[in-house]
Design a protein around this motif. Structure first.
Motif, PDB file in Angstrom:
ATOM      1  N   LEU A 122      11.742  -2.151  66.336  1.00 51.45           N
ATOM      2  CA  LEU A 122      11.040  -3.231  67.030  1.00 51.45           C
ATOM      3  C   LEU A 122      12.049  -4.052  67.818  1.00 51.45           C
ATOM      4  O   LEU A 122      13.123  -4.382  67.318  1.00 51.45           O
ATOM      5  N   ASN A 152       7.282  -1.786  70.356  1.00 59.28           N
ATOM      6  CA  ASN A 152       7.270  -0.909  69.188  1.00 59.28           C
ATOM      7  C   ASN A 152       7.892   0.416  69.597  1.00 59.28           C
ATOM      8  O   ASN A 152       7.248   1.257  70.233  1.00 59.28           O
ATOM      9  N   SER A 192       8.959   2.784  67.659  1.00 56.99           N
ATOM     10  CA  SER A 192       8.806   3.836  66.653  1.00 56.99           C
ATOM     11  C   SER A 192       7.614   4.717  67.018  1.00 56.99           C
ATOM     12  O   SER A 192       6.895   4.451  67.985  1.00 56.99           O
ATOM     13  N   GLU A 234       5.106   5.104  64.922  1.00 57.68           N
ATOM     14  CA  GLU A 234       4.059   4.683  64.006  1.00 57.68           C
ATOM     15  C   GLU A 234       3.571   3.296  64.414  1.00 57.68           C
ATOM     16  O   GLU A 234       4.327   2.469  64.929  1.00 57.68           O
ATOM     17  N   MET A 259       2.398  -0.664  63.844  1.00 55.60           N
ATOM     18  CA  MET A 259       2.978  -1.676  62.961  1.00 55.60           C
ATOM     19  C   MET A 259       2.302  -3.031  63.163  1.00 55.60           C
ATOM     20  O   MET A 259       1.768  -3.330  64.242  1.00 55.60           O
ATOM     21  N   GLU A 260       2.314  -3.841  62.099  1.00 52.07           N
ATOM     22  CA  GLU A 260       1.865  -5.235  62.148  1.00 52.07           C
ATOM     23  C   GLU A 260       3.088  -6.124  62.375  1.00 52.07           C
ATOM     24  O   GLU A 260       4.103  -5.984  61.692  1.00 52.07           O
ATOM     25  N   VAL A 261       2.995  -7.039  63.344  1.00 52.57           N
ATOM     26  CA  VAL A 261       4.122  -7.895  63.706  1.00 52.57           C
ATOM     27  C   VAL A 261       3.711  -9.358  63.581  1.00 52.57           C
ATOM     28  O   VAL A 261       2.629  -9.747  64.049  1.00 52.57           O
ATOM     29  N   TYR A 313      -1.068  -6.539  66.232  1.00 51.51           N
ATOM     30  CA  TYR A 313      -1.052  -5.117  65.858  1.00 51.51           C
ATOM     31  C   TYR A 313      -0.571  -4.311  67.057  1.00 51.51           C
ATOM     32  O   TYR A 313      -1.130  -4.414  68.165  1.00 51.51           O
ATOM     33  N   ALA A 344       1.755   2.809  68.223  1.00 52.42           N
ATOM     34  CA  ALA A 344       3.042   3.520  68.354  1.00 52.42           C
ATOM     35  C   ALA A 344       3.478   3.542  69.811  1.00 52.42           C
ATOM     36  O   ALA A 344       2.716   3.948  70.698  1.00 52.42           O
ATOM     37  N   HIS A 368       8.168  -7.110  61.232  1.00 54.96           N
ATOM     38  CA  HIS A 368       7.164  -6.047  61.117  1.00 54.96           C
ATOM     39  C   HIS A 368       7.091  -5.486  59.708  1.00 54.96           C
ATOM     40  O   HIS A 368       6.443  -4.474  59.464  1.00 54.96           O
ATOM     41  N   SER A 369       7.748  -6.131  58.755  1.00 56.58           N
ATOM     42  CA  SER A 369       7.632  -5.713  57.359  1.00 56.58           C
ATOM     43  C   SER A 369       8.050  -6.882  56.497  1.00 56.58           C
ATOM     44  O   SER A 369       8.571  -7.898  56.983  1.00 56.58           O
ATOM     45  N   GLY A 372      13.589  -5.855  58.721  1.00 60.23           N
ATOM     46  CA  GLY A 372      12.658  -5.636  59.814  1.00 60.23           C
ATOM     47  C   GLY A 372      12.530  -6.821  60.736  1.00 60.23           C
ATOM     48  O   GLY A 372      11.643  -6.833  61.588  1.00 60.23           O
TER      49      GLY A 372
END
Length: 489
Positions: free
Chosen positions: A375, A405, A407, A409, A411-413, A432, A435, A465-466, A471
């Motif tokens: 991210l 993003n 990646s 996949e 992700m929630e940020v 949200y 990818a 994001h995690s 993250g």
């Protein structure tokens, strides 16, 4: 091994010569039927064997295998190496790269350029002679030509002979195999950008777009012409590297060189004769070094810009020296001055400088690649008329936040403000991202006007994001407020 002195550089196109030695180094020659090209004649290259020819195969084989195999590999249900220009993302095995990673591509190209310069300073144009795609594909086409039509003398006879059914069959077979290799090359290259299975499906069903078909045809035709006909002319007249590589040479650069002191005067002789009593050197003037040269030069005339340091003339000369019972090395890799052993050459200032730069750049590239975040955040202050806004006793600054993003996949940020001052973030905090999505969102940050102590603050906007702190990514921005002294007045 004794080093040889620097000799003047000249360029000469040596005509065909009949060997006058008594050993059976070649059958009688036939004057070739020349074909018009850039320099007015066709180069007929003799096949040879030796350590440098084997080294060329050992280098070319894995490169060809990788080129033709990678588009067929599948990782996580997708093509392993795929440059998706439409979606602006590059798949390279297990990693996905986006336009934001352009700095990595630029760094890789700079490292490759410095590596090429370092190799050139050390051993001349060995890239051209062993790993250049033009050389590898030309070698493939020449192998097909030799397999179908025979070695050099047979090809000369065939081209000089009138057209017949036999000649037509050989020529058609050769060009069919050339076209087959060129088609496989063009399809493979386009598959890196189009996708292998979709490309083959569209070709089979004739639904491929006009633009894609033109690109495919262009690469097939260029491969066919470059490797089949133009060959050494590309290296001599079209390759930019051949134009400037000679300025990187110095007295320590290893190059394919002819030992003039040992070889001259050259001339034919009988197999067991005492050539030294006859006043001759080791060179029997068989011209094998010229006949095996893919660049069509005579290395005995001195160092020449056209030489690609492939070492084939070394293999040919060593074979002749072995048959004659002479010491090998009449033609060899050598420098213009004695510098000691192999590692001693790396102590030269330029080589040492290139090596240090390469190590530093490779280390920096590895660090950036290893520390690449999934991210990234880019914050830009609002470029409107007002530096700040005053509303209900609050000072407000507006920003535009881009969340990338990078990646493969979703992700929630979550967005937040990191500061020791009581700044507040208003608006939506949680987002949200799909990818590979680049998401743009406006962001408002406020602070109470009565709590101001200065007119300019530095604060950090974070994106998480995690739940893990690893993250979290930050970017520092400026917060502009009215001067508190002027406000009190």
């Amino acid at each position: 091994m004794t080093e040889i002195p620097l000799m003047p550089v000249t360029t000469t196109n040596t005509p065909e010569k009949i060997p006058l030695t008594s050993i059976d180094v070649s059958p009688p020659e036939i004057e070739p039927q020349y074909k018009e090209l850039y320099e007015g004649h066709r180069v007929y290259v003799r096949k040879t064997e030796g350590r440098f020819q084997r080294l060329r195969r050992y280098i070319a084989a894995p490169l060809l295998l990788a080129f033709f195999l990678f588009p067929w590999l599948q990782i996580d249900g997708r093509q392993a190496v795929f440059f998706d220009l439409t979606e602006q993302k590059f798949y390279i095995f297990w990693s996905v790269f986006w336009p934001q990673d352009g700095i990595l591509l630029a760094s890789l190209l700079i490292i490759a350029a410095f590596g090429l310069f370092a190799v050139t300073v050390w051993a001349g144009r060995v890239w051209c002679g062993f790993a250049c795609p033009q050389t590898i594909w030309t070698t493939m086409f020449m192998w097909v030509e030799n397999f179908v039509e025979g070695d050099r003398n047979r090809r000369i006879r065939l081209d000089a002979a009138p057209w017949s059914l036999h000649k037509l069959k050989l020529k058609a077979s050769k060009h069919f195999l050339w076209a087959l290799i060129a088609s496989a090359t063009g399809i493979t290259f386009i598959a890196y950008f189009y996708g292998t299975l979709p490309l083959l499906s569209d070709i089979a069903s004739l639904t491929i777009s006009v633009e894609s078909a033109l690109w495919l045809l262009l690469f097939i035709v260029l491969t066919y012409l470059n490797a089949g006909y133009m060959r050494e002319q590309v290296c001599k007249h079209m390759c930019p590297y051949s134009r400037f590589q000679s300025v990187m040479y110095d007295q320590s650069t290893l190059m394919v060189s002819y030992d003039e002191q040992r070889g001259e005067p050259r001339g034919p002789r009988k197999l067991r004769s005492n050539y030294k009593k006859e006043g001759l050197g080791s060179c029997i003037d068989c011209d094998w070094c010229v006949q095996v040269c893919p660049a069509d030069i005579d290395i005995r005339n001195g160092w020449q810009a056209e030489c690609i340091n492939c070492g084939l003339c070394i293999d040919a000369c060593d074979n002749v020296m072995e048959r004659m019972g002479y010491q090998k090395g009449l033609i060899r890799f050598a420098s213009a001055q004695v510098l000691g052993g192999f590692w001693q050459r790396f102590k030269q200032p330029r080589m040492l400088g290139y090596s240090i730069c390469l190590v530093l750049m490779a280390s920096l590239f590895g660090t950036n690649l290893g520390g690449r975040e999934a991210l990234s955040i880019d914050v830009i202050r609002d470029r409107g008329v007002h530096l700040y806004r005053e509303r209900n006793g609050q000072i407000e600054n507006v920003y535009t936040v881009k969340l990338n993003n990078m990646s493969n996949e979703p992700m929630e940020v979550s967005l937040d403000v990191d500061s020791s001052e009581p700044f507040q973030l208003t608006g939506r905090r949680h987002h949200y991202l799909e990818a590979g999505e680049v998401f743009t969102v406006p962001l408002r940050i406020t602070i109470a006007a009565d709590g101001l102590e200065k007119s300019n603050y530095q604060l950090a906007i974070s994106a998480v994001h995690s739940e893990d702190e690893q993250g979290r990514v930050l970017q520092t921005v400026a917060f502009i407020a009215p001067n508190p002294v002027a406000s009190n007045l």
